[in-house]
Design an enzyme around this catalytic site. Structure first.
Site, short mmCIF file in Angstrom:
data_model
loop_
_atom_site.label_atom_id
_atom_site.label_comp_id
_atom_site.label_asym_id
_atom_site.label_seq_id
_atom_site.Cartn_x
_atom_site.Cartn_y
_atom_site.Cartn_z
N ARG A 170 0.40 8.89 -10.27
CA ARG A 170 0.14 7.62 -9.56
C ARG A 170 0.78 6.46 -10.32
O ARG A 170 1.29 5.52 -9.72
CB ARG A 170 -1.37 7.40 -9.42
CG ARG A 170 -2.06 8.39 -8.50
CD ARG A 170 -3.56 8.08 -8.41
NE ARG A 170 -3.80 6.74 -7.90
CZ ARG A 170 -3.79 6.43 -6.60
NH1 ARG A 170 -3.57 7.35 -5.70
NH2 ARG A 170 -4.02 5.19 -6.22
N ASP A 208 0.82 -1.21 0.00
CA ASP A 208 0.00 0.00 0.00
C ASP A 208 0.87 1.27 0.00
O ASP A 208 1.96 1.26 0.56
CB ASP A 208 -0.91 -0.03 1.24
CG ASP A 208 -2.09 0.90 1.11
OD1 ASP A 208 -2.29 1.46 0.01
OD2 ASP A 208 -2.81 1.08 2.09
N GLU A 235 0.58 -13.43 12.18
CA GLU A 235 1.07 -12.24 12.87
C GLU A 235 0.97 -11.09 11.88
O GLU A 235 1.24 -11.26 10.69
CB GLU A 235 2.54 -12.44 13.28
CG GLU A 235 2.76 -13.57 14.27
CD GLU A 235 2.07 -13.32 15.61
OE1 GLU A 235 2.00 -12.16 16.05
OE2 GLU A 235 1.58 -14.31 16.20
N GLY A 260 0.31 5.43 -4.42
CA GLY A 260 -0.27 6.72 -4.83
C GLY A 260 0.29 7.85 -3.98
O GLY A 260 0.70 8.90 -4.51
N ARG A 261 0.31 7.65 -2.65
CA ARG A 261 0.81 8.70 -1.75
C ARG A 261 2.30 8.94 -1.95
O ARG A 261 2.78 10.05 -1.88
CB ARG A 261 0.50 8.32 -0.29
CG ARG A 261 -0.94 8.65 0.10
CD ARG A 261 -1.34 7.94 1.34
NE ARG A 261 -1.59 6.52 1.08
CZ ARG A 261 -1.74 5.61 2.02
NH1 ARG A 261 -1.64 5.95 3.28
NH2 ARG A 261 -1.99 4.35 1.71
N ASN A 296 -10.36 -2.92 -6.49
CA ASN A 296 -9.54 -2.00 -7.31
C ASN A 296 -10.14 -1.76 -8.70
O ASN A 296 -9.79 -0.79 -9.37
CB ASN A 296 -8.09 -2.51 -7.45
CG ASN A 296 -7.27 -2.38 -6.20
OD1 ASN A 296 -6.29 -3.10 -5.98
ND2 ASN A 296 -7.64 -1.45 -5.32
N ARG A 300 -5.16 -2.42 8.59
CA ARG A 300 -6.33 -3.27 8.33
C ARG A 300 -5.98 -4.29 7.26
O ARG A 300 -4.95 -4.16 6.58
CB ARG A 300 -7.55 -2.43 7.93
CG ARG A 300 -7.28 -1.50 6.78
CD ARG A 300 -8.51 -0.72 6.34
NE ARG A 300 -8.14 0.26 5.35
CZ ARG A 300 -7.84 1.52 5.60
NH1 ARG A 300 -7.90 1.99 6.84
NH2 ARG A 300 -7.48 2.35 4.63
C1 FPP Z 1 -1.73 0.27 -3.37
O1 FPP Z 1 -1.31 1.57 -3.54
C2 FPP Z 1 -1.26 -0.59 -4.44
C3 FPP Z 1 -2.05 -1.15 -5.39
C4 FPP Z 1 -3.49 -0.93 -5.52
C5 FPP Z 1 -1.51 -2.04 -6.39
C6 FPP Z 1 -0.20 -2.70 -6.07
C7 FPP Z 1 0.52 -2.82 -7.32
C8 FPP Z 1 1.86 -2.76 -7.49
C9 FPP Z 1 2.83 -2.67 -6.38
C10 FPP Z 1 2.47 -2.76 -8.82
C11 FPP Z 1 1.85 -3.63 -9.88
C12 FPP Z 1 1.82 -5.06 -9.61
C13 FPP Z 1 2.51 -6.02 -10.25
C14 FPP Z 1 2.15 -7.43 -10.01
C15 FPP Z 1 3.62 -5.77 -11.14
P1 FPP Z 1 -2.42 2.69 -3.69
O2 FPP Z 1 -2.57 2.99 -5.12
O3 FPP Z 1 -3.66 2.25 -2.99
O4 FPP Z 1 -1.73 3.87 -2.92
P2 FPP Z 1 -2.46 5.00 -2.09
O5 FPP Z 1 -3.28 4.33 -1.02
O6 FPP Z 1 -1.32 5.78 -1.52
O7 FPP Z 1 -3.28 5.78 -3.07
#
Ligand code: FPP
Length: 236
Positions: free
Chosen positions: A26, A13, A197, A16-17, A61, A184
């Protein structure tokens, strides 16, 4: 190092931030996030962990803007194609959990190919959760269970149910790491994490690294896992 978890799962997670505080798009955050997966894979292998699972795309998502969904799908396909050779050379078994039917066809093909090509490996296990949601996993498992011929509803056991989950071939996660400060599970491995854990760090996923991973492993080693039982020392 003391006790090493067999299976570590990651909620990646904060992409984006991470991008926002740097004035980047993003997309750039996700791109950086994808490159971290490779580093953590190497660190996990080195540390003696046998199974890693990454929450790459939740069923929720799909409600993100179409351009972001498209970008994430493309990134995932590129990732699989780019590392296919390394994954095979390192004898890593690749799997996915989630409903693949809604993913773009080319991504489905890349997944199928890598899953088949690595099906005979057992050294190290990499699982990507794609279009995964624990609640839909349960619903589809109930559907399969009801259709299965050998189901005995009167004496149903967890084992009977478990073999219909996406994770049927995986051990339960011992440790779940979530980055970015949120504390969470967000519909990730809800049943499988019954005794896992949990480790939370404020670091955004694109900044997560081997050092932080080892800190989490060390923290795990210091925890007492009673799994519902009582500690011998207090057993008097
Ligand atoms: C959460 O960050 C991340 C995701 C929704 C996707 C995770 C994907 C990757 C790490 C890269 C792509 C995956 C592969 C398999 C190559 P967020 O966008 O929710 O961040 P934020 O909460 O800060 O907005």
């Amino acid at each position: 190092m003391s006790r090493i978890p067999v299976h570590v799962a990651f909620i990646m997670d904060g992409n984006g931030r991470w991008a926002q505080v740097r004035g980047l798009s993003r997309h750039e955050g996700h791109r950086r996030g994808a490159s971290v997966i490779k580093k953590i894979l190497r660190a996990a292998e080195k540390s003696g962990v046998k199974y890693v699972t990454f929450f790459a795309f939740s069923s929720e998502n799909f409600s993100r803007p179409e351009s972001e969904v498209k970008f994430l799908m493309g990134l995932c396909e590129k990732f699989l194609k780019k590392y296919r050779k390394t994954i095979c050379e390192k004898e890593i078994r690749f799997r996915t959990i989630g409903d693949l039917s809604q993913l773009p066809f080319n991504l489905q093909l890349a997944i199928e190919k890598l899953t088949q090509n690595t099906a005979h490996f057992d050294k190290f296990h990499l699982t990507m959760a794609l279009n995964y949601g624990a609640r839909s996993e349960v619903i589809q498992a109930i559907g399969k269970l009801l259709k299965s011929e050998d189901v005995n509803v009167e004496n149903l056991t967890w084992k009977d149910f478990e073999r219909h989950l996406y994770t049927k071939d995986l051990p339960d996660p011992d440790l779940i790491i979530r980055t970015s400060g949120e504390q969470r599970l967000s519909n990730f491995l809800l049943l499988q994490s019954a005794y896992a854990e949990l480790y939370f760090t404020k670091t955004y996923w694109p900044d997560f690294n081997e050092k932080e991973f080892l800190l989490a492993i060390e923290d795990y080693g210091s925890r007492e896992r009673r799994m519902g039982k009582i500690n011998d020392k207090t057993n008097d």
